[in-house]
Design an enzyme around this catalytic site. Structure first.
Site, PDB file in Angstrom:
ATOM      1  N   LYS A 258       0.551  -1.211   0.334  1.00 49.04           N
ATOM      2  CA  LYS A 258      -0.515   0.362  -0.098  1.00 49.04           C
ATOM      3  C   LYS A 258       1.083   1.230   0.476  1.00 49.04           C
ATOM      4  CE  LYS A 258      -3.118   3.371   3.169  1.00 49.04           C
ATOM      5  NZ  LYS A 258      -3.359   2.261   4.695  1.00 49.04           N
ATOM      6  N   ASP A 263      -1.999  10.592   3.604  1.00 54.29           N
ATOM      7  CA  ASP A 263      -3.538  10.342   3.546  1.00 54.29           C
ATOM      8  C   ASP A 263      -4.025  11.009   4.414  1.00 54.29           C
ATOM      9  OD1 ASP A 263      -5.927   8.963   4.169  1.00 54.29           O
ATOM     10  OD2 ASP A 263      -5.520   8.072   5.469  1.00 54.29           O
ATOM     11  N   LYS A 270      -9.268  13.950   8.405  1.00 54.52           N
ATOM     12  CA  LYS A 270      -9.053  13.009   9.502  1.00 54.52           C
ATOM     13  C   LYS A 270      -8.687  14.730  10.006  1.00 54.52           C
ATOM     14  CE  LYS A 270      -5.757   9.755   7.815  1.00 54.52           C
ATOM     15  NZ  LYS A 270      -6.032   8.277   8.591  1.00 54.52           N
ATOM     16  N   ASP A 281       1.529   6.722   5.477  1.00 51.31           N
ATOM     17  CA  ASP A 281       1.054   5.794   5.231  1.00 51.31           C
ATOM     18  C   ASP A 281       1.461   4.928   3.685  1.00 51.31           C
ATOM     19  OD1 ASP A 281      -0.978   4.191   5.310  1.00 51.31           O
ATOM     20  OD2 ASP A 281      -2.469   5.720   4.840  1.00 51.31           O
ATOM     21  N   ASP A 340     -12.298   7.251   4.398  1.00 46.26           N
ATOM     22  CA  ASP A 340     -10.503   7.161   5.033  1.00 46.26           C
ATOM     23  C   ASP A 340     -10.217   6.059   5.167  1.00 46.26           C
ATOM     24  OD1 ASP A 340      -8.129   8.355   6.657  1.00 46.26           O
ATOM     25  OD2 ASP A 340      -9.006   8.374   8.307  1.00 46.26           O
ATOM     26  N   GLU A 342      -9.732   3.951   2.989  1.00 42.23           N
ATOM     27  CA  GLU A 342      -8.950   4.068   1.369  1.00 42.23           C
ATOM     28  C   GLU A 342      -7.801   2.832   1.076  1.00 42.23           C
ATOM     29  OE1 GLU A 342      -5.096   4.961   3.122  1.00 42.23           O
ATOM     30  OE2 GLU A 342      -7.596   5.731   3.581  1.00 42.23           O
ATOM     31  N   ARG A 344      -7.911  -0.078   1.047  1.00 44.00           N
ATOM     32  CA  ARG A 344      -8.258  -1.045   1.049  1.00 44.00           C
ATOM     33  C   ARG A 344      -8.933  -0.897  -0.548  1.00 44.00           C
ATOM     34  NH1 ARG A 344     -12.647  -1.847   5.936  1.00 44.00           N
ATOM     35  NH2 ARG A 344     -10.502  -0.548   6.863  1.00 44.00           N
TER      36      ARG A 344
END
Length: 486
Positions: A258, A263, A270, A281, A340, A342, A344
């Site tokens: 990933k 993010d 967030k 991230d 958030d 994201e 996946r």
């Protein structure tokens, strides 16, 4: 820095010799030899309790005799065989001490460094890895960064297994690469930057690199991945690197990382506190880059494909909204209930793309859920799998690399939490078992091959005053791939 082996402390010339001292009992062979050369100074210091030999205690002796020109660093190892955690603490103390000293050639006498349930070759691998990792410092944006480089030019380790040492050194190089990528700020480390680093690896090691841009993603139907980067000015990339060291017709093992380079949470923004840490991230992607570097250094006889799903998750007038429905490359539709969640979304399309390689196994690595931190803290990475064979292989690699993971459940009953009234699947499953339902989401795209998911949200970096990328789980992943060499 060059790392090499030596047989006996008595036959090596170094500016600094490092020896291990137990808190009681006989001294290890190399330590006893140095003690004899110093007319018993080490035992005298222990008996006087100036140096007790407690775990990770250190004492520098600038000179011990005219016969022995090397300075000596004493390092305590306690009275019993060391656990992995204590051994790592001891090695960290060694690196911490010697990297600040003005010695170019350092010899570390590993006799006496005993780790519970580990053979000598494994101890040598871990010592080589941890010592080299201990020299890492982030070089980037401070005016005095160039002054941080250690004075050590040659690191000599006591031992005879060249292969074991090489694995440790290569793993450390991969870990350093991972940490450097992870520590870069989001305005530098963008999806395009990751693509450029892949191309550099291709040039340096002769591996094949493919870049799937947004136009190609659209043609392939990767609308779920595209939905994540829609709010950003930075283009998204699916980055593919092929290491071909095995037979031409041998199916590859695949690692998928990933790579959300920053993010914000998107429209599901967030909180501002600690949002700066969301540059981490992309640590799943960074760990795959680091593993590729380690494998390229070691040149094992296997085929390995690395895939990076790289995007930036930002809010804007173009961004995906909560409640939007997007179609995946597999044809399944997803209701985006929270932008958030994201990771996946980029991974599911990448998992479908990977089917074309007909892989022997697929492991995805992602800083996927805060829920995994709640469950496992920063000690174990969470592991989910649809294959007992892959799961056991990862557990074995985890043990060998002293890089902990814990297998989590993937029971069918959790899948219902992802039901949606408006699409085939929702991208979140509610507050209960958040790490589990995230893995359940990914599992719906892995029917074509044996698969495992590593949630490294708690292990990929450290916050607070010691903030920085950890380099995990490069050790685990490297051991996993090496175990596949037939």
């Amino acid at each position: 820095m060059n790392t090499a082996l030596f047989d006996r402390i008595s036959a090596v010339e170094a500016d600094l010799s490092v020896v291990f001292v137990p808190s009681e009992g006989e001294l290890p062979e190399s330590t006893a030899w140095v003690d004899a050369k110093s007319s018993g100074q080490i035992l005298q210091l222990r008996e006087s309790e100036v140096f007790k030999g407690s775990v990770a205690q250190t004492l520098l002796l600038p000179s011990i005799s005219e016969e022995f020109a090397s300075a000596v660093l004493l390092v305590g190892i306690g009275k019993d065989a060391l656990s992995d955690a204590k051994a790592k603490k001891v090695i960290a103390a060694v690196s911490s001490q010697i990297k600040g000293l003005p010695f170019a050639k350092v010899a570390v006498a590993l006799s006496g460094l005993t780790i519970v349930d580990r053979e000598a070759a494994n101890v040598l691998t871990l010592a080589a890895q941890w010592l080299n990792e201990g020299f890492y410092e982030f070089i980037g944006f401070k005016q005095d960064d160039k002054e941080k480089v250690t004075k050590v030019e040659t690191l000599l380790l006591e031992g005879s297994d060249e292969s074991a040492m090489s694995i440790g050194v290569a793993t450390a190089a991969g870990s350093a690469f991972t940490r450097q990528l992870g520590n870069l700020p989001g305005n530098v480390c963008t999806p395009s930057y990751l693509a450029s680093k892949a191309q550099e690896l291709g040039e340096d090691y002769g591996i094949d690199v493919e870049l799937v841009d947004e136009t190609k993603m659209d043609e392939l139907g990767m609308h779920c991945m595209l939905s994540v980067g829609r709010g950003s000015d930075q283009p998204s990339y699916l980055i593919v690197m092929h290491y071909r060291g095995g037979a031409e017709n041998e199916a590859p093992h695949v690692l998928l990382g990933k790579g959300i380079t920053f993010d914000t949470g998107g429209i599901s923004l967030k909180p501002g506190a600690k949002m700066d840490e969301m540059k981490y991230d992309m640590c799943g992607a960074a760990s795959v880059f680091g593993t590729m570097k380690a494998i390229c250094e070691l040149k094992p006889a296997l085929n390995f494909t690395a895939v990076i799903a790289a995007a930036e998750n930002m809010p804007s007038g173009h961004a995906t909204k909560p409640g939007d429905v997007v179609r995946t490359m597999s044809g399944k539709t997803v209701e985006v209930l929270n932008t958030d969640a994201e990771g996946r979304l980029v991974l599911c399309d990448a998992l479908t793309y990977i089917e074309r390689f007909e892989p022997q196994s697929v492991v995805d690595i992602a800083t996927l859920t805060g829920a995994c931190i709640v469950a496992l803290g920063s000690v174990n990475s969470g592991m989910y799998s649809n294959s007992d064979v892959v799961a056991e292989s990862l557990k074995s690699a985890s043990k060998g690399a002293a890089d902990k993971l814990w297998q989590m459940p993937l029971d069918e009953e959790y899948q219902q939490q992802l039901d949606s009234n408006f699409a085939d699947i929702g991208n979140i499953g509610g507050p209960e078992a958040g790490s589990v339902t995230a893995a359940c989401f990914l599992s719906r795209f892995t029917d074509a091959y044996p698969w495992a998911h590593l949630d490294i949200a708690g292990t990929a970096w450290t916050g607070g005053a010691a903030k920085g990328a950890s380099g995990r789980p490069v050790g685990l992943l490297t051991q996993y791939l090496l175990s596949k060499v037939s």
